[in-house]
Design a protein around this motif. Structure first.
Motif, PDB file in Angstrom:
ATOM      1  N   CYS A 188       0.806  -1.221   0.000  1.00  0.00           N
ATOM      2  CA  CYS A 188       0.000   0.000   0.000  1.00  0.00           C
ATOM      3  C   CYS A 188       0.838   1.270   0.000  1.00  0.00           C
ATOM      4  CB  CYS A 188      -0.931   0.031   1.213  1.00  0.00           C
ATOM      5  SG  CYS A 188      -2.334  -1.096   1.108  1.00  0.00           S
ATOM      6  N   PHE A 189       2.012   1.236   0.640  1.00  0.00           N
ATOM      7  CA  PHE A 189       2.751   2.475   0.878  1.00  0.00           C
ATOM      8  C   PHE A 189       4.185   2.479   0.327  1.00  0.00           C
ATOM      9  CE2 PHE A 189      -0.249   1.975   4.497  1.00  0.00           C
ATOM     10  CZ  PHE A 189      -1.123   2.998   4.138  1.00  0.00           C
ATOM     11  N   GLY A 190       4.781   1.327   0.129  1.00  0.00           N
ATOM     12  CA  GLY A 190       6.108   1.274  -0.473  1.00  0.00           C
ATOM     13  C   GLY A 190       7.253   1.678   0.434  1.00  0.00           C
ATOM     14  N   ALA A 191       6.986   1.977   1.685  1.00  0.00           N
ATOM     15  CA  ALA A 191       8.039   2.365   2.632  1.00  0.00           C
ATOM     16  C   ALA A 191       7.553   2.092   4.046  1.00  0.00           C
ATOM     17  CB  ALA A 191       8.393   3.842   2.479  1.00  0.00           C
ATOM     18  N   LYS A 192       8.493   1.848   4.934  1.00  0.00           N
ATOM     19  CA  LYS A 192       8.161   1.565   6.324  1.00  0.00           C
ATOM     20  C   LYS A 192       7.644   2.819   7.022  1.00  0.00           C
ATOM     21  CE  LYS A 192      11.358  -0.808   8.486  1.00  0.00           C
ATOM     22  NZ  LYS A 192      12.713  -1.220   8.949  1.00  0.00           N
ATOM     23  N   PRO A 193       6.881   2.660   8.102  1.00  0.00           N
ATOM     24  CA  PRO A 193       6.419   3.828   8.856  1.00  0.00           C
ATOM     25  C   PRO A 193       7.560   4.666   9.423  1.00  0.00           C
ATOM     26  CG  PRO A 193       5.813   1.773   9.974  1.00  0.00           C
ATOM     27  CD  PRO A 193       6.286   1.404   8.621  1.00  0.00           C
ATOM     28  N   TRP A 200      -1.623   9.329   2.944  1.00  0.00           N
ATOM     29  CA  TRP A 200      -2.292   9.525   1.656  1.00  0.00           C
ATOM     30  C   TRP A 200      -1.282   9.667   0.521  1.00  0.00           C
ATOM     31  CZ3 TRP A 200      -6.592  13.786   2.564  1.00  0.00           C
ATOM     32  CH2 TRP A 200      -7.553  13.291   3.468  1.00  0.00           C
ATOM     33  N   VAL A 201      -0.236  10.455   0.751  1.00  0.00           N
ATOM     34  CA  VAL A 201       0.713  10.709  -0.343  1.00  0.00           C
ATOM     35  C   VAL A 201       1.512   9.454  -0.680  1.00  0.00           C
ATOM     36  CG1 VAL A 201       2.659  11.571   1.035  1.00  0.00           C
ATOM     37  CG2 VAL A 201       2.345  12.380  -1.286  1.00  0.00           C
ATOM     38  N   PHE A 202       1.881   8.662   0.325  1.00  0.00           N
ATOM     39  CA  PHE A 202       2.571   7.407   0.041  1.00  0.00           C
ATOM     40  C   PHE A 202       1.645   6.454  -0.726  1.00  0.00           C
ATOM     41  CE2 PHE A 202       5.642   9.064   2.872  1.00  0.00           C
ATOM     42  CZ  PHE A 202       6.782   8.287   2.802  1.00  0.00           C
ATOM     43  N   TYR A 203       0.393   6.421  -0.328  1.00  0.00           N
ATOM     44  CA  TYR A 203      -0.606   5.582  -1.009  1.00  0.00           C
ATOM     45  C   TYR A 203      -0.792   6.040  -2.454  1.00  0.00           C
ATOM     46  CZ  TYR A 203      -5.130   3.289  -1.813  1.00  0.00           C
ATOM     47  OH  TYR A 203      -6.154   2.530  -2.319  1.00  0.00           O
ATOM     48  N   PHE A 204      -0.852   7.344  -2.663  1.00  0.00           N
ATOM     49  CA  PHE A 204      -0.997   7.926  -3.996  1.00  0.00           C
ATOM     50  C   PHE A 204       0.193   7.556  -4.886  1.00  0.00           C
ATOM     51  CE2 PHE A 204       0.371  11.531  -6.677  1.00  0.00           C
ATOM     52  CZ  PHE A 204      -0.685  11.614  -7.567  1.00  0.00           C
ATOM     53  N   LEU A 205       1.405   7.738  -4.384  1.00  0.00           N
ATOM     54  CA  LEU A 205       2.600   7.444  -5.170  1.00  0.00           C
ATOM     55  C   LEU A 205       2.749   5.942  -5.441  1.00  0.00           C
ATOM     56  CD1 LEU A 205       5.123   9.810  -3.350  1.00  0.00           C
ATOM     57  CD2 LEU A 205       4.171  10.165  -5.643  1.00  0.00           C
ATOM     58  N   LYS A 206       2.402   5.143  -4.457  1.00  0.00           N
ATOM     59  CA  LYS A 206       2.592   3.693  -4.592  1.00  0.00           C
ATOM     60  C   LYS A 206       1.625   3.077  -5.593  1.00  0.00           C
ATOM     61  CE  LYS A 206       4.295  -0.375  -3.557  1.00  0.00           C
ATOM     62  NZ  LYS A 206       3.574  -1.114  -4.615  1.00  0.00           N
ATOM     63  N   PHE A 226      12.657   2.223  -7.680  1.00  0.00           N
ATOM     64  CA  PHE A 226      11.847   3.367  -8.107  1.00  0.00           C
ATOM     65  C   PHE A 226      10.511   2.893  -8.674  1.00  0.00           C
ATOM     66  CE2 PHE A 226      15.772   5.531  -7.676  1.00  0.00           C
ATOM     67  CZ  PHE A 226      15.585   6.896  -7.805  1.00  0.00           C
ATOM     68  N   LYS A 227      10.590   1.871  -9.518  1.00  0.00           N
ATOM     69  CA  LYS A 227       9.414   1.483 -10.299  1.00  0.00           C
ATOM     70  C   LYS A 227       8.382   0.684  -9.502  1.00  0.00           C
ATOM     71  CE  LYS A 227      10.857   3.480 -14.083  1.00  0.00           C
ATOM     72  NZ  LYS A 227      11.134   2.784 -15.329  1.00  0.00           N
ATOM     73  N   ILE A 228       8.669   0.376  -8.228  1.00  0.00           N
ATOM     74  CA  ILE A 228       7.595  -0.225  -7.429  1.00  0.00           C
ATOM     75  C   ILE A 228       6.505   0.792  -7.161  1.00  0.00           C
ATOM     76  CG2 ILE A 228       9.187  -1.847  -6.318  1.00  0.00           C
ATOM     77  CD1 ILE A 228       8.781  -0.185  -3.715  1.00  0.00           C
ATOM     78  N   PHE A 229       6.815   2.071  -7.363  1.00  0.00           N
ATOM     79  CA  PHE A 229       5.816   3.126  -7.205  1.00  0.00           C
ATOM     80  C   PHE A 229       5.115   3.323  -8.543  1.00  0.00           C
ATOM     81  CE2 PHE A 229       8.714   3.800  -3.725  1.00  0.00           C
ATOM     82  CZ  PHE A 229       7.874   4.142  -2.668  1.00  0.00           C
ATOM     83  N   GLU A 230       3.821   3.014  -8.560  1.00  0.00           N
ATOM     84  CA  GLU A 230       3.072   2.993  -9.812  1.00  0.00           C
ATOM     85  C   GLU A 230       2.967   4.365 -10.468  1.00  0.00           C
ATOM     86  OE1 GLU A 230       1.842   0.481 -11.518  1.00  0.00           O
ATOM     87  OE2 GLU A 230       2.537  -1.037 -10.104  1.00  0.00           O
ATOM     88  N   VAL A 231       3.209   5.431  -9.722  1.00  0.00           N
ATOM     89  CA  VAL A 231       3.180   6.754 -10.330  1.00  0.00           C
ATOM     90  C   VAL A 231       4.255   6.876 -11.413  1.00  0.00           C
ATOM     91  CG1 VAL A 231       4.776   7.903  -8.717  1.00  0.00           C
ATOM     92  CG2 VAL A 231       2.924   9.225  -9.798  1.00  0.00           C
ATOM     93  N   LEU A 232       5.289   6.031 -11.346  1.00  0.00           N
ATOM     94  CA  LEU A 232       6.340   6.023 -12.360  1.00  0.00           C
ATOM     95  C   LEU A 232       6.173   4.898 -13.380  1.00  0.00           C
ATOM     96  CD1 LEU A 232       9.517   6.756 -10.191  1.00  0.00           C
ATOM     97  CD2 LEU A 232       7.900   8.366 -11.229  1.00  0.00           C
ATOM     98  N   GLU A 233       5.224   4.016 -13.160  1.00  0.00           N
ATOM     99  CA  GLU A 233       4.995   2.900 -14.065  1.00  0.00           C
ATOM    100  C   GLU A 233       3.746   3.094 -14.917  1.00  0.00           C
ATOM    101  OE1 GLU A 233       6.574  -0.932 -14.334  1.00  0.00           O
ATOM    102  OE2 GLU A 233       7.605   0.945 -14.803  1.00  0.00           O
TER     103      GLU A 233
END
Length: 297
Positions: A37-42, A69-75, A243-250
Motif C-alpha cells: 500500500c505504501f512502499g516504505a516503512k512507517p 495519503w501521499v505514500f498511497y498515492f505514489l505507490k 523506483f518502479k515499485i511506485f506505480e506513479v512512475l509505471e
C-alpha cells in the motif's frame, strides 16, 4: 512549533486504508500488506514528518493521515474516486490539496537526502565511484517524436539517476528531459561537469563518446573487469526497480508535466530513505582496471 511523531502514529493513521488495526508490523503478512500500500516503512514516514515539520511549513490542519495519503498515492496511483474512497471517504478537493502539498514537501528534501558527496562513501581509490543511467517513465500526451521512448515506444520523460557503486546510495538525479533525448547528451549537460579531476563514471553502451569521463562495457580489457561491469550494471538496475515499485512512475502519468518532477523526486527521496532504513542494495566489490593492475603489480 515542531511536534515529533513515532512510526506507531503512522500505523494508526493508516488504519482506514489498510482496513485493520496494527499495533506493530510484526508478521510477514502485515509487512507485505503495508509495503504493497505504501512502499516504505512507517519509520520513513516519521523521518519525513520531522524533516518537513508540517506545523510550520504547511497550512493549518496537516495530519499524519495526510502523509499516508501521499505514500498511497505514489505507490498505487489510482484514480481520484478510488483514492478518496479508500482513504476513508474524504472529498477529492481535500485529497488533492494534501497530497500535492506533501508531494512537493517530500521532493524538496532531495538535496539533504540525495547528496552528491555521498559517492565518496566506502571508496578506496577507484576512479569510477558511481553508475549512471537514464530511466524512462510514461506520460499522457498526444504523440510527439521528441517524447517517444525507445524502451516502450510511446511518449515519456527521462531522468538521469546516479548510484554509488560501493554503498548503493542514490547520489544524483537530473531531469526531466524528453524521452527521445540521448543519454550521453544529458550527461554532457551536468554530471560530467560535476566530476572531480580524474574521476569517472560507469555506464552502459548508450554513453559512448566520452572516454575520458565515462567507462562503458567496450572499455573493459579483462574478464574480471567485464564481470565487475555486469555486477555494477545489475546493481544499478536493482535501484531502478526500487523506483518502479511506485506505480506513479509505471502507469501512464495523467497529471500535468510540471507535477511529474515533484513525483519523481519524492519517490527518489523515499527510495533513498528506504535504503537507509534497513533495505540497502546488495553490496558490490568493485575495482577499477587501474586499481586491479596496481594491486597485482
Amino acid at each position: 512549533m515542531e511536534f515529533l511523531l513515532s512510526p506507531d502514529d503512522f500505523l494508526v493513521a493508516a488504519e482506514p486504508i489498510l482496513r485493520l488495526k496494527l499495533s506493530c508490523l510484526e508478521g510477514i503478512a502485515n509487512q507485505r500488506r503495508w509495503m504493497a500500500c505504501f512502499g516504505a516503512k512507517p519509520d520513513v514516514m516519521a523521518d519525513l514528518w520531522t524533516r518537513i515539520d508540517p506545523s510550520t511549513t504547511m497550512p493549518e490542519g496537516a495530519k499524519p493521515e495526510h502523509m499516508t495519503w501521499v505514500f498511497y498515492f505514489l505507490k498505487l496511483y489510482n484514480t481520484e474516486d478510488v483514492n478518496t474512497r479508500n482513504v476513508g471517504g474524504c472529498d477529492e478537493k481535500t485529497f488533492r490539496k494534501w497530497v500535492w502539498l506533501f508531494v512537493d514537501a517530500i521532493s524538496y528534501q532531495e538535496y539533504p537526502i540525495i547528496s552528491w558527496e555521498k559517492r565518496f562513501m566506502g571508496n578506496f581509490g577507484n576512479e569510477a565511484l558511481i553508475t549512471i543511467d537514464g530511466t524512462d517513465v510514461p506520460v499522457q500526451h498526444k504523440f510527439d517524436p521528441k517524447l517517444c521512448s525507445h524502451k516502450f515506444k510511446s511518449n515519456g520523460l527521462k531522468y538521469e539517476v546516479g548510484v554509488c557503486i560501493q554503498t548503493g546510495n542514490i547520489v544524483w538525479i537530473n531531469g526531466p528531459f524528453r524521452a527521445g533525448v540521448h543519454d550521453i547528451t544529458i550527461s554532457r549537460q551536468a554530471v560530467i561537469g560535476a566530476l572531480n579531476e580524474g574521476e569517472m563514471i560507469k555506464a552502459d553502451g548508450g554513453y559512448e563518446g566520452e572516454p575520458f569521463y565515462i567507462k562503458i562495457p567496450d572499455d573493459c580489457t579483462s574478464s574480471e573487469q567485464r564481470y565487475m561491469k555486469t555486477v555494477t550494471r545489475s546493481h544499478h538496475e536493482t535501484a531502478n526497480k526500487r523506483f518502479k515499485i511506485f506505480e506513479v512512475l509505471e502507469r501512464l502519468f495523467r497529471h500535468p508535466f510540471n507535477k511529474h518532477s515533484s513525483c519523481f523526486r519524492a519517490v527518489a527521496v523515499i527510495t533513498q530513505l528506504n535504503i537507509e532504513y534497513g533495505h540497502p542494495l546488495y553490496s558490490v566489490e568493485y575495482f577499477d582496471e587501474v586499481k586491479t593492475n596496481s594491486t597485482t603489480a
